[in-house]
Design an enzyme around this catalytic site. Structure first.
Site, PDB file in Angstrom:
ATOM      1  CD  GLU A 163       4.665   2.015  48.021  1.00 34.49           C
ATOM      2  OE1 GLU A 163       3.599   2.517  47.684  1.00 34.49           O
ATOM      3  OE2 GLU A 163       5.776   2.511  47.746  1.00 34.49           O
ATOM      4  NE  ARG A 179      16.595   0.484  41.263  1.00 38.75           N
ATOM      5  CZ  ARG A 179      15.629   0.700  42.167  1.00 38.75           C
ATOM      6  NH1 ARG A 179      15.795   1.573  43.125  1.00 38.75           N
ATOM      7  NH2 ARG A 179      14.505   0.047  42.091  1.00 38.75           N
ATOM      8  CE  LYS A 222       7.498  -2.215  44.213  1.00 40.36           C
ATOM      9  NZ  LYS A 222       7.287  -2.238  45.657  1.00 40.36           N
TER      10      LYS A 222
END
Ligand code: ATP
Ligand code: MG
Length: 551
Positions: free
Chosen positions: A33, A257, A267
């Site tokens: 994204e 992850r 982020k």
């Protein structure tokens, strides 16, 4: 980690799929994204997606998941492309989920026509309340009774901009009693009058992640859609849309992850560090971003090696940042040019040196025969490191002391004859003698010393600024710590040294070269350097605690 590597679980799935003829070629995608810069966690996903395609002769798309207009920016798109390329990967196609807004709109119409979607006027609170809880079924409201014609008209009007943000949504009609809460008539479109970085003001309705991601995979014929574990509950919905729209059967697979000690990776948190000026920007060398690591001097090779070493797991874990530093050090040891830099200089005068200067030669890199030699001027006045001298040394101190002898790297053995002090008793200079027969490479002196020191010639040395970095956070696992992550920011993560002198060969330093400052660490030239001032970032120290503990 040693020898022949066994297949990870995704490789096993791919090999089985290829053997069964399910796919002729595999196609993966990396779907960032564009709402921030990529971090080391993304590097893991990039290495995995591109690595699998490479290994099995397939391809990888770079797809910007840009369905959320308010947080996405072109600056991020550009940085992401630069980072993926720098890591050494080439995508087959550069794509945007926003390219598919027309297709997704048509998919939504299809669902409405099949009575599998409806426009709901409830508020978000009402929708949440009607959803029930994991132990009690949800309830459908009256809007679910709307006819196909009514839904088609309302959805068309939503698209045309007739309604304000938040006043209507389009929901898939699935199962309000499903044990998976995501299947309880999930929202698939919302109204958002916002400018989009690519589609401008064309749309005021935007698809939700779940309605965009799987269909985008399908439109691109992605065979293996790999994401992180938190998307496991989304898989059922992913499959439901594919089945009910009867489109290409992409499959979602989940892996753990990357979490790393002393690091935050989301982020959203990294953006706070930037906005609240805890760091100087997304590419601050302390940031776990790819651009920060690049600026700090990490190599793409070492990041790829790290991703390879940690492998792919199906359970959450926390990786020691020391392992990443170990990989960086291993690579830098092979490629770095050796240079001498004195951080905190102490002047030395060689009283019996009668020449003005001479040029000595030293290897650029003992690990690489092709790296050649460099010239190092030697003269009567030198600098050594202040901490390499002690007037009253303890027993095991083998560096320089009164009457003591050491070798100057690549040069001569010297002996300390006299300590010169200022009026306050501070040591300001050492008067030394050198042994002319002890020249490195042709030493016939027969003298053995226990220490080799780095040094620079005072008149030839170049002043440089050094940035030494430490961990960004003070705790290993900040997610397990109480309170806000910003309570754990290391106040001394950056130390700037302005007293350093470098040997003249460093005058020619360039951004992409890597240096080992002897006895000090690995360094690289910072992008903020200019004609007046050279700034070097410490990439990593020489010491190697991870390898010692884990080998
Ligand atoms: P963040 O939470 O840091 O904002 P994200 O998952 O929202 O990350 P995206 O841009 O949506 O970021 O992620 C792009 C791809 O990178 C996704 O496939 C995602 O699963 C993967 N990814 C993100 N963070 C990690 C991580 N820490 N380890 C491995 N893969 C990751
Ligand atoms: Mg995300």
């Amino acid at each position: 980690m040693d020898g022949e590597k066994s297949l990870n679980f995704i490789e096993e799935i791919i090999e089985a799929d290829l053997a069964a003829g399910k796919h002729k070629n595999i196609l993966t995608r990396f779907p960032p994204e564009p709402n921030g810069y990529l971090h080391i966690g993304h590097a893991k996903s990039i290495c995995l997606n591109f690595g699998l395609a490479k290994k099995y002769g397939g391809k990888t798309n770079l797809r910007f998941d840009d369905t959320n207009p308010s947080t996405e920016e072109t600056e991020y798109v550009e940085s992401i492309k630069a980072d993926v390329q720098w890591l050494g990967f080439n995508w087959a196609n550069e794509l945007y989920a926003s390219n598919y807004f027309d297709d997704l709109y048509a998919f939504a119409i299809q669902l409405i026509e099949k009575q599998l979607a409806y426009v709901d006027d409830s508020t978000s609170d009402e929708i949440a309340e009607q959803k029930g809880t994991p132990t009690t079924a949800g309830k459908r409201n009256k809007y679910a009774e709307r006819t196909v014609a009514e839904n088609l008209q309302l959805f068309e009007e939503m698209k045309a901009g007739k309604y304000a943000d938040g006043t209507k949504v389009l929901r898939a009609k699935i199962d309000m009693a499903a044990s998976n809460m995501l299947m309880r008539d999930p929202i698939i479109y919302r109204i958002k009058h916002a400018h989009h970085h690519r589609t401008g003001d064309k749309w005021c309705i935007y698809p939700m992640y779940d309605f965009a991601h799987g269909q985008s995979d399908s439109i691109e014929n992605i065979t293996h859609s790999i994401c992180t574990l938190e998307f496991i509950p989304h898989r059922e919905l992913y499959n439901w849309f594919i089945e009910n729209l009867n489109i290409f059967p992409s499959h979602q697979y989940e892996f753990a992850r990357l979490n790393m000690t002393y690091t935050v990776m989301s982020k959203r948190k990294l953006l706070q560090l930037v906005n609240e000026k805890y760091v100087l920007g997304w590419d601050d060398p302390r940031m776990p971003t790819i651009s920060g690591m690049r600026r700090r001097g990490y190599t793409a090779e070492s990041i790829r090696e790290f991703c390879d070493k940690i492998g792919i797991a199906r359970r959450e874990n926390l990786i020691d940042i020391g392992l990443l530093e170990f990989c960086v050090r291993e690579h830098l040891n092979k490629i770095s040019l050796r240079r001498m830099v004195v951080f905190d200089p102490l002047k030395i005068t060689i009283t019996n040196y009668t020449q003005t200067e001479e040029i000595l030669f030293s290897e650029n890199n003992p690990e690489d025969e092709t790296a050649g030699n460099r010239q190092i001027p030697f003269s009567k006045e030198l600098y050594i490191e202040k901490e390499d001298f002690m007037e009253n040394p303890p027993k095991k101190f083998f560096r320089l002391c009164p009457e003591g002898m050491v070798r100057l790297k690549g040069a001569y053995i010297i002996k300390c004859e006299e300590v010169v002090k200022d009026a306050n008793g501070n040591i300001i200079e050492l008067k030394c003698t050198y042994i002319p027969e002890s020249k490195s490479g042709s030493d016939t002196s027969g003298i053995h010393v226990k220490s080799v020191l780095h040094w620079v010639s005072a008149n030839h040395a170049v002043p440089v600024e050094l940035c030494l970095y430490d961990r960004l956070l003070t705790v290993e696992n900040v997610d397990a710590a109480e309170g806000d992550f910003k309570d754990y920011i290391n106040p001394s993560s950056l130390q700037t040294i302005t007293t350093a002198y470098a040997e003249p060969a460093l005058k020619n330093a360039v951004i992409n070269e890597r240096y080992q400052f002897l006895r000090k660490g690995y360094f690289c030239l910072d992008i903020n350097s200019n004609e007046q001032k050279m700034i070097f970032n410490r990439t990593v120290t020489l010491k190697d605690t991870w390898a010692k503990v884990n080998k």
